[in-house]
Design a protein around this motif. Structure first.
Motif, mmCIF file in Angstrom:
data_model
loop_
_atom_site.group_PDB
_atom_site.id
_atom_site.type_symbol
_atom_site.label_atom_id
_atom_site.label_comp_id
_atom_site.label_asym_id
_atom_site.label_seq_id
_atom_site.Cartn_x
_atom_site.Cartn_y
_atom_site.Cartn_z
ATOM 1 N N ASP A 1 -6.684 8.960 -1.095
ATOM 2 C CA ASP A 1 -6.693 8.706 -2.539
ATOM 3 C C ASP A 1 -5.627 9.573 -3.210
ATOM 4 O OD1 ASP A 1 -9.176 6.947 -2.605
ATOM 5 O OD2 ASP A 1 -9.921 8.736 -1.578
ATOM 6 N N VAL A 2 -4.413 9.046 -3.233
ATOM 7 C CA VAL A 2 -3.261 9.854 -3.647
ATOM 8 C C VAL A 2 -3.296 10.172 -5.142
ATOM 9 C CG1 VAL A 2 -0.742 9.896 -3.855
ATOM 10 C CG2 VAL A 2 -1.815 9.016 -1.760
ATOM 11 N N ALA A 3 -3.458 9.178 -5.990
ATOM 12 C CA ALA A 3 -3.362 9.401 -7.444
ATOM 13 C C ALA A 3 -4.391 10.427 -7.903
ATOM 14 C CB ALA A 3 -3.556 8.081 -8.196
ATOM 15 N N GLU A 4 -5.612 10.300 -7.422
ATOM 16 C CA GLU A 4 -6.682 11.202 -7.841
ATOM 17 C C GLU A 4 -6.427 12.631 -7.364
ATOM 18 O OE1 GLU A 4 -8.423 7.027 -7.447
ATOM 19 O OE2 GLU A 4 -7.000 8.266 -6.329
ATOM 20 N N THR A 5 -5.914 12.749 -6.127
ATOM 21 C CA THR A 5 -5.633 14.080 -5.586
ATOM 22 C C THR A 5 -4.481 14.727 -6.344
ATOM 23 O OG1 THR A 5 -6.344 13.245 -3.431
ATOM 24 C CG2 THR A 5 -5.250 15.379 -3.459
ATOM 25 N N ARG B 1 0.833 -1.198 0.000
ATOM 26 C CA ARG B 1 0.000 0.000 0.000
ATOM 27 C C ARG B 1 0.879 1.265 0.000
ATOM 28 N NH1 ARG B 1 -4.144 2.907 -1.505
ATOM 29 N NH2 ARG B 1 -4.850 4.404 0.046
ATOM 30 N N ALA B 2 1.889 1.291 0.848
ATOM 31 C CA ALA B 2 2.768 2.466 0.917
ATOM 32 C C ALA B 2 3.496 2.668 -0.411
ATOM 33 C CB ALA B 2 3.774 2.304 2.047
ATOM 34 N N GLU B 3 3.994 1.571 -0.987
ATOM 35 C CA GLU B 3 4.723 1.684 -2.250
ATOM 36 C C GLU B 3 3.815 2.170 -3.370
ATOM 37 O OE1 GLU B 3 6.597 -2.125 -2.368
ATOM 38 O OE2 GLU B 3 8.210 -1.487 -1.019
ATOM 39 N N GLN B 4 2.563 1.723 -3.327
ATOM 40 C CA GLN B 4 1.596 2.179 -4.337
ATOM 41 C C GLN B 4 1.333 3.677 -4.191
ATOM 42 O OE1 GLN B 4 0.053 0.313 -6.965
ATOM 43 N NE2 GLN B 4 -0.219 2.450 -7.527
ATOM 44 N N MET B 5 1.175 4.144 -2.940
ATOM 45 C CA MET B 5 0.918 5.570 -2.723
ATOM 46 C C MET B 5 2.100 6.417 -3.194
ATOM 47 S SD MET B 5 -1.301 6.000 0.777
ATOM 48 C CE MET B 5 -0.093 5.332 1.899
ATOM 49 N N ASP C 1 4.231 12.412 -1.391
ATOM 50 C CA ASP C 1 5.522 12.974 -0.981
ATOM 51 C C ASP C 1 5.909 12.528 0.415
ATOM 52 O OD1 ASP C 1 5.950 14.770 -3.286
ATOM 53 O OD2 ASP C 1 4.131 15.718 -2.529
ATOM 54 N N MET C 2 4.937 12.021 1.164
ATOM 55 C CA MET C 2 5.206 11.468 2.494
ATOM 56 C C MET C 2 4.086 10.502 2.839
ATOM 57 S SD MET C 2 4.660 15.140 4.432
ATOM 58 C CE MET C 2 5.431 14.641 5.929
ATOM 59 N N VAL C 3 4.369 9.614 3.796
ATOM 60 C CA VAL C 3 3.382 8.617 4.229
ATOM 61 C C VAL C 3 3.135 8.794 5.717
ATOM 62 C CG1 VAL C 3 2.961 6.133 4.537
ATOM 63 C CG2 VAL C 3 4.029 6.967 2.418
ATOM 64 N N ASP C 4 1.857 8.829 6.094
ATOM 65 C CA ASP C 4 1.463 9.013 7.495
ATOM 66 C C ASP C 4 0.898 7.699 8.028
ATOM 67 O OD1 ASP C 4 1.094 10.779 9.776
ATOM 68 O OD2 ASP C 4 -1.057 10.712 9.388
ATOM 69 N N ILE C 5 1.615 7.090 8.970
ATOM 70 C CA ILE C 5 1.274 5.768 9.493
ATOM 71 C C ILE C 5 0.527 5.922 10.816
ATOM 72 C CG2 ILE C 5 2.246 3.581 10.324
ATOM 73 C CD1 ILE C 5 4.827 4.469 8.626
ATOM 74 N N GLY C 6 -0.630 5.307 10.918
ATOM 75 C CA GLY C 6 -1.421 5.419 12.148
ATOM 76 C C GLY C 6 -1.825 4.069 12.688
ATOM 77 N N GLY C 7 -1.575 3.841 13.988
ATOM 78 C CA GLY C 7 -1.917 2.569 14.620
ATOM 79 C C GLY C 7 -3.066 2.649 15.605
ATOM 80 N N ARG D 1 11.508 2.261 6.323
ATOM 81 C CA ARG D 1 12.478 3.340 6.582
ATOM 82 C C ARG D 1 13.364 3.640 5.384
ATOM 83 N NH1 ARG D 1 15.844 1.571 11.649
ATOM 84 N NH2 ARG D 1 16.718 3.642 11.329
ATOM 85 N N ASN D 2 13.458 2.715 4.426
ATOM 86 C CA ASN D 2 14.306 2.960 3.255
ATOM 87 C C ASN D 2 13.536 3.415 2.019
ATOM 88 O OD1 ASN D 2 16.709 2.323 4.611
ATOM 89 N ND2 ASN D 2 16.290 0.144 4.362
ATOM 90 N N VAL D 3 12.234 3.648 2.144
ATOM 91 C CA VAL D 3 11.521 4.227 0.994
ATOM 92 C C VAL D 3 12.029 5.658 0.821
ATOM 93 C CG1 VAL D 3 9.462 2.785 1.270
ATOM 94 C CG2 VAL D 3 9.535 5.055 2.355
ATOM 95 N N GLN D 4 11.787 6.230 -0.329
ATOM 96 C CA GLN D 4 12.429 7.514 -0.648
ATOM 97 C C GLN D 4 11.630 8.735 -0.191
ATOM 98 O OE1 GLN D 4 15.680 7.424 -1.780
ATOM 99 N NE2 GLN D 4 15.227 5.292 -1.262
ATOM 100 N N VAL D 5 10.643 8.543 0.659
ATOM 101 C CA VAL D 5 9.879 9.700 1.153
ATOM 102 C C VAL D 5 9.871 9.695 2.683
ATOM 103 C CG1 VAL D 5 8.384 9.652 -0.903
ATOM 104 C CG2 VAL D 5 7.619 8.527 1.227
ATOM 105 N N PRO D 6 9.674 10.868 3.291
ATOM 106 C CA PRO D 6 9.604 10.918 4.755
ATOM 107 C C PRO D 6 8.413 10.131 5.298
ATOM 108 C CG PRO D 6 9.826 13.122 3.812
ATOM 109 C CD PRO D 6 9.552 12.195 2.678
ATOM 110 N N LEU D 7 8.608 9.560 6.484
ATOM 111 C CA LEU D 7 7.550 8.829 7.180
ATOM 112 C C LEU D 7 7.075 9.648 8.374
ATOM 113 C CD1 LEU D 7 9.168 5.270 7.382
ATOM 114 C CD2 LEU D 7 7.599 6.158 5.630
#
Length: 266
Positions: A243-247, A26-30, A36-42, A69-75
């Motif tokens: 919905d990243v792609a659409e936005t 899911r993160a890689e798809q986004m 530009d960044m991924v927000d992880i919520g538990g 942690r090694n993806v190319q965008v901030p977490l």
């Protein structure tokens, strides 16, 4: 900012992205879609949500942060618990997104000596009860501006550089539908006087959109994209979306239009 919920009970995609592998995909798809960044919520913070025990939240989010942690965008990690802040920063997170605005004991200490961003959100009350009673403000925009000024002062007094801070008015967190649209219309006016912090807008799939369209959470894509463009138009620097792609597509059209306008005037 793409939303990655690793909770069994999120209001809009609960349970779909719990496993580590599913979360990674899911993160890689986004990111491929333009996040530009991924927000992880538990821990779900939807209205009425019960709190999640510390150990449970740690078990949900730490492995995901480590895996990403090694993806190319901030977490970014969406948490208000200082112990979770410590653990995810150790695991490689770049930002803490706190619905309590770093008001809980130990929160500022957890981020003080770290090289991470802070997103300070406004919330009236707490998730379990924030929408039970009609939320009241003297003037919602002015009240949130005052709250931000107070929190920025607390952050800087703790020795944290203001350059690390972004601000989120907290759409849906202790606000009526009318309050939410006031805050969208006057987003730039929530800035503390003379300040220019990055403003985060998170309205994706929220009930403020359902109230206007009559659609349930799964049918709010068009409304979410429209809200994101409205927020960008009014000065939002970060758009927190499902919905990243659409936005991203909608923002490209908005930016091309702005650019054409600029070109015409030169």
């Amino acid at each position: 900012m793409g939303i990655l919920n690793v909770t069994p009970d999120s209001f809009s995609d609960g349970g779909r992205f719990i496993s580590r592998d599913a979360a990674l995909v899911r993160a890689e798809q986004m990111i491929a879609d333009g996040a530009d960044m991924v927000d992880i919520g538990g821990e779900s913070t939807r209205p009425g949500a019960p709190p999640v025990p510390l150990e449970e939240e740690l078990a949900r989010v730490v492995p995901i942060v480590e895996a990403l942690r090694n993806v190319q965008v901030p977490l970014s990690v969406d948490t208000y618990k200082p112990a979770v802040m410590h653990a995810v920063l150790d695991a490689g997170a770049d930002m803490i997104n706190d619905i309590w605005g770093f008001r809980r004991e130990g929160a500022l200490d957890a981020v003080k000596d770290r090289n991470c961003g802070l997103c300070v959100m406004h919330m009236l009350g707490e998730p379990r009860t924030m929408q039970l009673h009609e939320p009241m403000y003297a003037n919602v925009v002015a009240d949130i501006r005052a709250f931000f000024a107070e929190r920025v002062a607390a952050v800087t007094q703790a020795g944290i550089s203001a350059a690390r801070v972004s601000l989120d008015p907290g759409y849906g967190f202790g606000k009526t539908v009318e309050h939410n649209y006031q805050l969208l219309a006057h987003l730039a006016a929530t800035q503390p006087a003379g300040a220019n912090f990055p403003l985060l807008a998170g309205m994706s799939r929220k009930s403020m959109l359902g109230a206007i369209t009559g659609r349930n959470a799964g049918e709010r894509l068009a409304a979410s994209v429209a809200a994101a463009v409205c927020a960008a138009e009014r000065g939002a620097a970060i758009l927190r979306v499902h919905d990243v792609a659409e936005t991203v597509d909608a923002l490209k059209v908005w930016q091309a239009t702005k650019q054409a306008d600029v070109n015409r005037h030169h």
